[in-house]
Design an enzyme around this catalytic site. Sequence first.
Site, PDB file in Angstrom:
ATOM      1  N   ARG A  87       0.804  -1.228   0.000  1.00 41.62           N
ATOM      2  CA  ARG A  87       0.000   0.000   0.000  1.00 41.62           C
ATOM      3  C   ARG A  87       0.838   1.280   0.000  1.00 41.62           C
ATOM      4  O   ARG A  87       0.365   2.337   0.401  1.00 41.62           O
ATOM      5  CB  ARG A  87      -0.993   0.006   1.175  1.00 41.62           C
ATOM      6  CG  ARG A  87      -1.987  -1.149   1.119  1.00 41.62           C
ATOM      7  CD  ARG A  87      -3.025  -1.050   2.224  1.00 41.62           C
ATOM      8  NE  ARG A  87      -4.015  -2.108   2.098  1.00 41.62           N
ATOM      9  CZ  ARG A  87      -3.875  -3.313   2.655  1.00 41.62           C
ATOM     10  NH1 ARG A  87      -2.800  -3.587   3.382  1.00 41.62           N
ATOM     11  NH2 ARG A  87      -4.815  -4.231   2.486  1.00 41.62           N
ATOM     12  N   ASN A 147      -1.253  17.722 -21.501  1.00 34.88           N
ATOM     13  CA  ASN A 147      -1.601  16.654 -22.435  1.00 34.88           C
ATOM     14  C   ASN A 147      -1.816  17.173 -23.855  1.00 34.88           C
ATOM     15  O   ASN A 147      -2.463  16.507 -24.669  1.00 34.88           O
ATOM     16  CB  ASN A 147      -2.865  15.930 -21.958  1.00 34.88           C
ATOM     17  CG  ASN A 147      -2.615  15.135 -20.684  1.00 34.88           C
ATOM     18  OD1 ASN A 147      -1.665  14.373 -20.599  1.00 34.88           O
ATOM     19  ND2 ASN A 147      -3.450  15.350 -19.687  1.00 34.88           N
ATOM     20  N   HIS A 193       6.190   7.332 -27.989  1.00 33.19           N
ATOM     21  CA  HIS A 193       5.221   8.267 -27.392  1.00 33.19           C
ATOM     22  C   HIS A 193       5.438   9.685 -27.902  1.00 33.19           C
ATOM     23  O   HIS A 193       4.492  10.374 -28.294  1.00 33.19           O
ATOM     24  CB  HIS A 193       5.340   8.213 -25.872  1.00 33.19           C
ATOM     25  CG  HIS A 193       4.451   9.189 -25.160  1.00 33.19           C
ATOM     26  ND1 HIS A 193       3.079   9.099 -25.185  1.00 33.19           N
ATOM     27  CD2 HIS A 193       4.752  10.291 -24.423  1.00 33.19           C
ATOM     28  CE1 HIS A 193       2.560  10.087 -24.479  1.00 33.19           C
ATOM     29  NE2 HIS A 193       3.548  10.834 -24.014  1.00 33.19           N
ATOM     30  N   GLU A 202      -4.745  16.777 -11.585  1.00 28.20           N
ATOM     31  CA  GLU A 202      -5.261  17.055 -12.926  1.00 28.20           C
ATOM     32  C   GLU A 202      -6.765  17.346 -12.929  1.00 28.20           C
ATOM     33  O   GLU A 202      -7.536  16.765 -13.682  1.00 28.20           O
ATOM     34  CB  GLU A 202      -4.935  15.887 -13.879  1.00 28.20           C
ATOM     35  CG  GLU A 202      -4.964  16.278 -15.349  1.00 28.20           C
ATOM     36  CD  GLU A 202      -4.464  15.179 -16.262  1.00 28.20           C
ATOM     37  OE1 GLU A 202      -5.296  14.535 -16.901  1.00 28.20           O
ATOM     38  OE2 GLU A 202      -3.241  14.954 -16.330  1.00 28.20           O
ATOM     39  N   LYS A 256       6.815  22.336 -15.551  1.00 25.65           N
ATOM     40  CA  LYS A 256       5.985  21.245 -15.062  1.00 25.65           C
ATOM     41  C   LYS A 256       5.801  21.313 -13.550  1.00 25.65           C
ATOM     42  O   LYS A 256       4.698  21.039 -13.039  1.00 25.65           O
ATOM     43  CB  LYS A 256       6.560  19.885 -15.456  1.00 25.65           C
ATOM     44  CG  LYS A 256       5.640  18.742 -15.009  1.00 25.65           C
ATOM     45  CD  LYS A 256       5.757  17.497 -15.813  1.00 25.65           C
ATOM     46  CE  LYS A 256       4.637  16.521 -15.463  1.00 25.65           C
ATOM     47  NZ  LYS A 256       4.765  15.236 -16.185  1.00 25.65           N
ATOM     48  N   HIS A 265      -1.786  14.773 -26.781  1.00 27.66           N
ATOM     49  CA  HIS A 265      -1.813  13.413 -26.252  1.00 27.66           C
ATOM     50  C   HIS A 265      -3.091  12.651 -26.605  1.00 27.66           C
ATOM     51  O   HIS A 265      -3.053  11.437 -26.791  1.00 27.66           O
ATOM     52  CB  HIS A 265      -1.627  13.430 -24.730  1.00 27.66           C
ATOM     53  CG  HIS A 265      -0.222  13.713 -24.300  1.00 27.66           C
ATOM     54  ND1 HIS A 265       0.450  14.862 -24.659  1.00 27.66           N
ATOM     55  CD2 HIS A 265       0.641  12.990 -23.524  1.00 27.66           C
ATOM     56  CE1 HIS A 265       1.669  14.829 -24.123  1.00 27.66           C
ATOM     57  NE2 HIS A 265       1.806  13.720 -23.436  1.00 27.66           N
ATOM     58  N   HIS A 306      -2.298   9.343 -28.259  1.00 25.60           N
ATOM     59  CA  HIS A 306      -2.607   8.051 -27.650  1.00 25.60           C
ATOM     60  C   HIS A 306      -3.432   7.182 -28.593  1.00 25.60           C
ATOM     61  O   HIS A 306      -3.277   5.953 -28.627  1.00 25.60           O
ATOM     62  CB  HIS A 306      -3.356   8.244 -26.329  1.00 25.60           C
ATOM     63  CG  HIS A 306      -2.487   8.728 -25.208  1.00 25.60           C
ATOM     64  ND1 HIS A 306      -2.991   9.149 -24.003  1.00 25.60           N
ATOM     65  CD2 HIS A 306      -1.143   8.860 -25.107  1.00 25.60           C
ATOM     66  CE1 HIS A 306      -2.004   9.510 -23.212  1.00 25.60           C
ATOM     67  NE2 HIS A 306      -0.873   9.354 -23.862  1.00 25.60           N
ATOM     68  N   LYS A 327       2.649  10.921 -11.856  1.00 31.43           N
ATOM     69  CA  LYS A 327       1.762  10.046 -12.619  1.00 31.43           C
ATOM     70  C   LYS A 327       2.449   8.705 -12.820  1.00 31.43           C
ATOM     71  O   LYS A 327       3.559   8.638 -13.346  1.00 31.43           O
ATOM     72  CB  LYS A 327       1.431  10.653 -13.987  1.00 31.43           C
ATOM     73  CG  LYS A 327       0.313  11.662 -13.984  1.00 31.43           C
ATOM     74  CD  LYS A 327      -0.057  12.022 -15.416  1.00 31.43           C
ATOM     75  CE  LYS A 327      -1.238  12.951 -15.483  1.00 31.43           C
ATOM     76  NZ  LYS A 327      -1.596  13.277 -16.886  1.00 31.43           N
ATOM     77  N   GLU A 383       8.170  16.698 -26.075  1.00 31.49           N
ATOM     78  CA  GLU A 383       7.632  17.145 -24.787  1.00 31.49           C
ATOM     79  C   GLU A 383       8.247  18.471 -24.354  1.00 31.49           C
ATOM     80  O   GLU A 383       7.604  19.271 -23.660  1.00 31.49           O
ATOM     81  CB  GLU A 383       7.858  16.071 -23.718  1.00 31.49           C
ATOM     82  CG  GLU A 383       7.149  14.750 -23.980  1.00 31.49           C
ATOM     83  CD  GLU A 383       5.653  14.791 -23.667  1.00 31.49           C
ATOM     84  OE1 GLU A 383       5.132  15.874 -23.334  1.00 31.49           O
ATOM     85  OE2 GLU A 383       5.012  13.733 -23.770  1.00 31.49           O
ATOM     86  N   ARG A 387      -3.450  21.237 -15.018  1.00 34.03           N
ATOM     87  CA  ARG A 387      -2.486  20.182 -15.359  1.00 34.03           C
ATOM     88  C   ARG A 387      -2.858  19.452 -16.640  1.00 34.03           C
ATOM     89  O   ARG A 387      -1.997  18.925 -17.333  1.00 34.03           O
ATOM     90  CB  ARG A 387      -2.357  19.190 -14.196  1.00 34.03           C
ATOM     91  CG  ARG A 387      -1.307  18.123 -14.474  1.00 34.03           C
ATOM     92  CD  ARG A 387      -0.946  17.303 -13.260  1.00 34.03           C
ATOM     93  NE  ARG A 387       0.044  16.297 -13.606  1.00 34.03           N
ATOM     94  CZ  ARG A 387       0.682  15.523 -12.731  1.00 34.03           C
ATOM     95  NH1 ARG A 387       0.428  15.648 -11.450  1.00 34.03           N
ATOM     96  NH2 ARG A 387       1.562  14.636 -13.140  1.00 34.03           N
TER      97      ARG A 387
END
Length: 359
Positions: free
Chosen positions: A120, A244, A264, A236, A226, A247, A251, A142, A184, A240
Amino acid sequence: MQTLTVSLADRSYPIHIGSGLLGQAEHILPHLKRKQVAIVSNTTVAPLYMQTIAQPLRDAGVAVIEIVLPDGEAHKNHQTLQIIYDHLLQNRCERNTTLIALGGGVIGDLTGYAAATYLRGVPFIQVPTTLLSQVDSSVGGKTGINHPLGKNMIGAFYQPKLVLADIDTLTTLPQRELSAGVAEVVKYGLIRDADFFDWLETNMSALMHLDAAVTSYAIYRSCENKAEVVAADEHEQGERALLNLGHTFGHAIENAMGYGVWLHGEAVATGTVMAADLSQRMGWLNAAEVARIKAILQAAKLPIDAPDLGADEYLRLMQLDKKVADGRIRLILQQSIGKAVITADYDAEKLRQTLSLAA
């Protein structure tokens, strides 16, 4: 060495950027709760850098477990995650054992998610070795894995204790991987930092040749942008999501072509051009601005023409994006270079026109 801080109250952490950092255990030791670490890497990076970081830690009395995973986006899945868990359990790793992610974005995401979920939650440190991971995926917490139906759909927000970005590791990057990282870097200029975009236009050749001063500045400025965004919107809920840019389109390309076929950053670059095209159709960007975006990405040896999946297939895959709300695809679009917005208020027919123009 330059240092930035991601400001998240009691979970704040430093980002160290510099040369020769991998062999300097003194940067890592203060962040260990006990003298045991598990270093997670892959079959490409481990032969290059595993011992560079592991031996100084061993010399300092730290027990080091080495975990080497297969390389590539295709392995960012539940099966590979189990390999990490297996090693941790077999070595009786406890809650104060620190995981160290040594590699690119895939290793960082996998290791971070393992750290978030093993017992955990155990501490972890990011040691990114690609430009893309140094400027983006290692910062902000992330973590996650891919699912056959969608990229990064399973994961957690879980912050590292430290990010250690050694620019020397970039010298072993293939050209294609370096270019993927630049996508990026350009993103930060497009979404919130027009002066940085201008600087990149002037210095792109030097960056592609890994000039030390230019590379360090590009990484620092990217991480600075960032860190500010993450500090303002860790989970997000608002700003934030601007990170993306490109993206949602990208994606879809990665998913359709098969994870790892397009890198990517390559998919994001092409997605950024698609976002610029729609932004122009919306009356926000002008033709000259779109041309500048295409030119800077081409200077970084990135693709700007999307594969022709057909508008219907693009829309189906884009519906799997995490930013979909109430069944509506939310997109990051450009109002100008240096200013982006997240919106679901766009003309659906204009979106289809953008998707139908894919090469």
